[in-house]
Design an enzyme around this catalytic site. Structure first.
Site, PDB file in Angstrom:
ATOM      1  N   LYS A  78       0.818  -1.231   0.000  1.00 28.71           N
ATOM      2  CA  LYS A  78       0.000   0.000   0.000  1.00 28.71           C
ATOM      3  C   LYS A  78       0.847   1.273   0.000  1.00 28.71           C
ATOM      4  O   LYS A  78       0.426   2.300  -0.508  1.00 28.71           O
ATOM      5  CB  LYS A  78      -0.948   0.014   1.201  1.00 28.71           C
ATOM      6  CG  LYS A  78      -2.109  -0.950   1.076  1.00 28.71           C
ATOM      7  CD  LYS A  78      -3.077  -0.786   2.236  1.00 28.71           C
ATOM      8  CE  LYS A  78      -4.173  -1.833   2.170  1.00 28.71           C
ATOM      9  NZ  LYS A  78      -5.171  -1.675   3.219  1.00 28.71           N
ATOM     10  N   ASP A 114      -9.962   2.922   2.124  1.00 31.00           N
ATOM     11  CA  ASP A 114     -10.084   2.300   3.458  1.00 31.00           C
ATOM     12  C   ASP A 114     -10.618   3.326   4.454  1.00 31.00           C
ATOM     13  O   ASP A 114     -11.482   3.014   5.287  1.00 31.00           O
ATOM     14  CB  ASP A 114      -8.706   1.837   3.976  1.00 31.00           C
ATOM     15  CG  ASP A 114      -8.249   0.532   3.335  1.00 31.00           C
ATOM     16  OD1 ASP A 114      -9.103  -0.260   2.900  1.00 31.00           O
ATOM     17  OD2 ASP A 114      -7.011   0.310   3.281  1.00 31.00           O
TER      18      ASP A 114
HETATM   19  P1  NAP Z   1       0.233  -3.194   9.979  1.00 31.89           P
HETATM   20  O1  NAP Z   1       0.550  -1.945   9.242  1.00 31.89           O
HETATM   21  O2  NAP Z   1       1.155  -4.356   9.918  1.00 31.89           O
HETATM   22  O3  NAP Z   1       0.047  -2.764  11.548  1.00 31.89           O
HETATM   23  C1  NAP Z   1      -0.131  -3.748  12.536  1.00 31.89           C
HETATM   24  C2  NAP Z   1      -0.541  -3.086  13.851  1.00 31.89           C
HETATM   25  O4  NAP Z   1      -0.865  -4.142  14.779  1.00 31.89           O
HETATM   26  C3  NAP Z   1       0.553  -2.251  14.509  1.00 31.89           C
HETATM   27  O5  NAP Z   1      -0.036  -1.193  15.228  1.00 31.89           O
HETATM   28  C4  NAP Z   1       1.193  -3.278  15.472  1.00 31.89           C
HETATM   29  O6  NAP Z   1       1.822  -2.691  16.606  1.00 31.89           O
HETATM   30  C5  NAP Z   1      -0.033  -4.029  15.946  1.00 31.89           C
HETATM   31  N1  NAP Z   1       0.255  -5.368  16.439  1.00 31.89           N
HETATM   32  C6  NAP Z   1       0.626  -6.453  15.703  1.00 31.89           C
HETATM   33  N2  NAP Z   1       0.793  -7.520  16.512  1.00 31.89           N
HETATM   34  C7  NAP Z   1       0.525  -7.081  17.780  1.00 31.89           C
HETATM   35  C8  NAP Z   1       0.542  -7.704  19.069  1.00 31.89           C
HETATM   36  N3  NAP Z   1       0.860  -9.007  19.208  1.00 31.89           N
HETATM   37  N4  NAP Z   1       0.233  -6.969  20.144  1.00 31.89           N
HETATM   38  C9  NAP Z   1      -0.116  -5.660  20.023  1.00 31.89           C
HETATM   39  N5  NAP Z   1      -0.129  -5.003  18.836  1.00 31.89           N
HETATM   40  C10 NAP Z   1       0.186  -5.715  17.734  1.00 31.89           C
HETATM   41  O7  NAP Z   1      -1.199  -3.777   9.559  1.00 31.89           O
HETATM   42  P2  NAP Z   1      -2.454  -2.948   9.011  1.00 31.89           P
HETATM   43  O8  NAP Z   1      -2.450  -2.926   7.541  1.00 31.89           O
HETATM   44  O9  NAP Z   1      -2.504  -1.670   9.769  1.00 31.89           O
HETATM   45  O10 NAP Z   1      -3.677  -3.897   9.446  1.00 31.89           O
HETATM   46  C11 NAP Z   1      -4.103  -3.994  10.799  1.00 31.89           C
HETATM   47  C12 NAP Z   1      -5.397  -4.808  10.894  1.00 31.89           C
HETATM   48  O11 NAP Z   1      -6.464  -4.103  10.239  1.00 31.89           O
HETATM   49  C13 NAP Z   1      -5.302  -6.174  10.195  1.00 31.89           C
HETATM   50  O12 NAP Z   1      -5.947  -7.114  11.031  1.00 31.89           O
HETATM   51  C14 NAP Z   1      -6.077  -5.988   8.910  1.00 31.89           C
HETATM   52  O13 NAP Z   1      -6.659  -7.193   8.451  1.00 31.89           O
HETATM   53  C15 NAP Z   1      -7.148  -4.991   9.355  1.00 31.89           C
HETATM   54  N6  NAP Z   1      -7.690  -4.217   8.213  1.00 31.89           N
HETATM   55  C16 NAP Z   1      -9.021  -4.359   7.937  1.00 31.89           C
HETATM   56  C17 NAP Z   1      -9.593  -3.655   6.870  1.00 31.89           C
HETATM   57  C18 NAP Z   1     -11.047  -3.814   6.582  1.00 31.89           C
HETATM   58  O14 NAP Z   1     -11.491  -3.437   5.483  1.00 31.89           O
HETATM   59  N7  NAP Z   1     -11.829  -4.319   7.509  1.00 31.89           N
HETATM   60  C19 NAP Z   1      -8.797  -2.781   6.092  1.00 31.89           C
HETATM   61  C20 NAP Z   1      -7.444  -2.640   6.419  1.00 31.89           C
HETATM   62  C21 NAP Z   1      -6.910  -3.375   7.490  1.00 31.89           C
HETATM   63  P3  NAP Z   1       3.379  -2.232  16.564  1.00 31.89           P
HETATM   64  O15 NAP Z   1       3.406  -0.940  15.804  1.00 31.89           O
HETATM   65  O16 NAP Z   1       3.701  -2.051  18.005  1.00 31.89           O
HETATM   66  O17 NAP Z   1       4.132  -3.343  15.895  1.00 31.89           O
END
Ligand code: NAP
Length: 294
Positions: A78, A114
């Site tokens: 992205k 999004d």
């Molecule tokens: P990302 O950029 O990889 O960010 C991951 C986030 O999760 C970071 O804030 C990370 O914290 C945190 N995290 C990961 N493992 C963790 C743990 N064990 N304990 C606490 N915090 C943890 O991913 P993203 O693209 O933002 O996506 C995040 C979520 O949103 C995913 O589940 C994705 O499927 C969902 N999502 C849904 C939609 C929808 O349309 N519904 C759209 C986009 C995303 P740190 O910074 O501390 O590592």
């Protein structure tokens, strides 16, 4: 020369649009995007374009083919697609992430759906008001945003753009929450706090808690201990961007104390609907798309 509008008006052969990411195999997008294309009589296929990082440039270039409407972009590309496009919509530029590419007149334009998709999902739950210009207003709400990754970034800009009163970003790594807070403050006058310890959370009236972390996808865990969640008012709304599993640990915790909840399926639907309209110039058939999601 043929154009996408020739194809959209049914004059020419099958068009293509697809999802660029790595992995893409589990995506629900083909299911509801194909249903929408078919329902609108657009002769096009929604494909899965598995793309490792070293093939991203080639893949984005391929979107300039005459029969291509554009693409969705997912993890991990992205951010990486931004410099490969001809123009970036201002919201996507602010967020620093593109999830929709539109091929129009030999140009590739990048958008982020999004963020507005989240606002539509909240609105569907009765959160916020639509203003006369069609924009969603979240005036008076305090948001506790869990996470500081890509999805949280989009949410932070969408929510502050919708006029929330206060934003609290809670993230495992404090420095990422602080960086996001600093970026948001460049465009937003209201208060933004960053935390990494949930026990410091002070409850506020009219609160929305949004999980934008991946915690809860594969484990029975959440960022918020029960005793912290229990401090919030009974009218607090808890939204989890995760939709698989449909009931995360956080949503179960919230429901157990009577809070209203919803999962991320509605955000997926609305971001997809906005992408559909950008590619085709047609209103998305929301009911068809919702039904296809099951
Ligand atoms: P990302 O950029 O990889 O960010 C991951 C986030 O999760 C970071 O804030 C990370 O914290 C945190 N995290 C990961 N493992 C963790 C743990 N064990 N304990 C606490 N915090 C943890 O991913 P993203 O693209 O933002 O996506 C995040 C979520 O949103 C995913 O589940 C994705 O499927 C969902 N999502 C849904 C939609 C929808 O349309 N519904 C759209 C986009 C995303 P740190 O910074 O501390 O590592």
């Amino acid at each position: 020369m043929s154009t996408n509008s020739d194809h959209l008006s049914g004059n020419l052969t099958c068009l293509r649009v697809g999802l660029i990411g790595d992995p893409v195999v589990h995506s629900l997008s083909p299911r509801f995007q194909q249903a929408a294309l078919d329902a609108c009589g657009i002769v096009a296929r929604y494909e899965l374009w598995q793309t490792p990082g070293d093939k991203l440039v080639e893949r984005v270039r391929s979107l300039c083919a005459k029969d291509c409407l554009g693409a969705n972009v997912t993890i991990p590309h992205k951010r990486a697609v931004l410099p490969l496009l001809d123009e970036i919509d201002p919201l996507a530029a602010k967020i620093g992430a593109v999830n929709t590419i539109v091929h129009r007149d030999d140009y590739l334009s990048g958008y982020n759906t999004d963020a507005p998709g989240l606002l539509c999902a909240l609105q569907e739950q009765g959160i916020g008001k639509t203003e006369p210009g069609g924009q969603v207003s979240l005036k008076g709400y305090t948001v506790v945003l869990l996470g500081a990754g890509g999805a949280a970034r989009g949410a932070a800009f969408a929510l502050t753009g919708a006029g929330i009163e206060l934003l609290i970003i809670l993230n495992r790594h404090l420095e990422r929450a602080q960086m996001l807070a600093a970026d948001v403050q460049q465009h937003y006058d209201g208060p933004v706090f960053s935390l990494n310890d949930p026990t410091f959370l002070i409850p506020h009236a009219s609160a929305i808690i949004i999980n934008a972390t991946s915690l809860g996808m594969h484990e029975d865990a959440s960022m918020l201990p029960n005793e912290v969640l229990a401090r919030f008012d009974p009218d607090t709304f808890v939204y989890d961007m995760i939709y698989n599993p449909s009931q995360t640990y956080l949503l179960c915790q919230a429901r157990a104390i009577g809070l209203r909840t919803a999962n991320g399926l509605s955000m997926l639907l609305h971001q997809g609907a906005q992408s559909f309209t950008l590619w085709t110039g047609k209103p998305a058939p929301l009911d068809v798309m919702r039904a296809a999601l099951g």
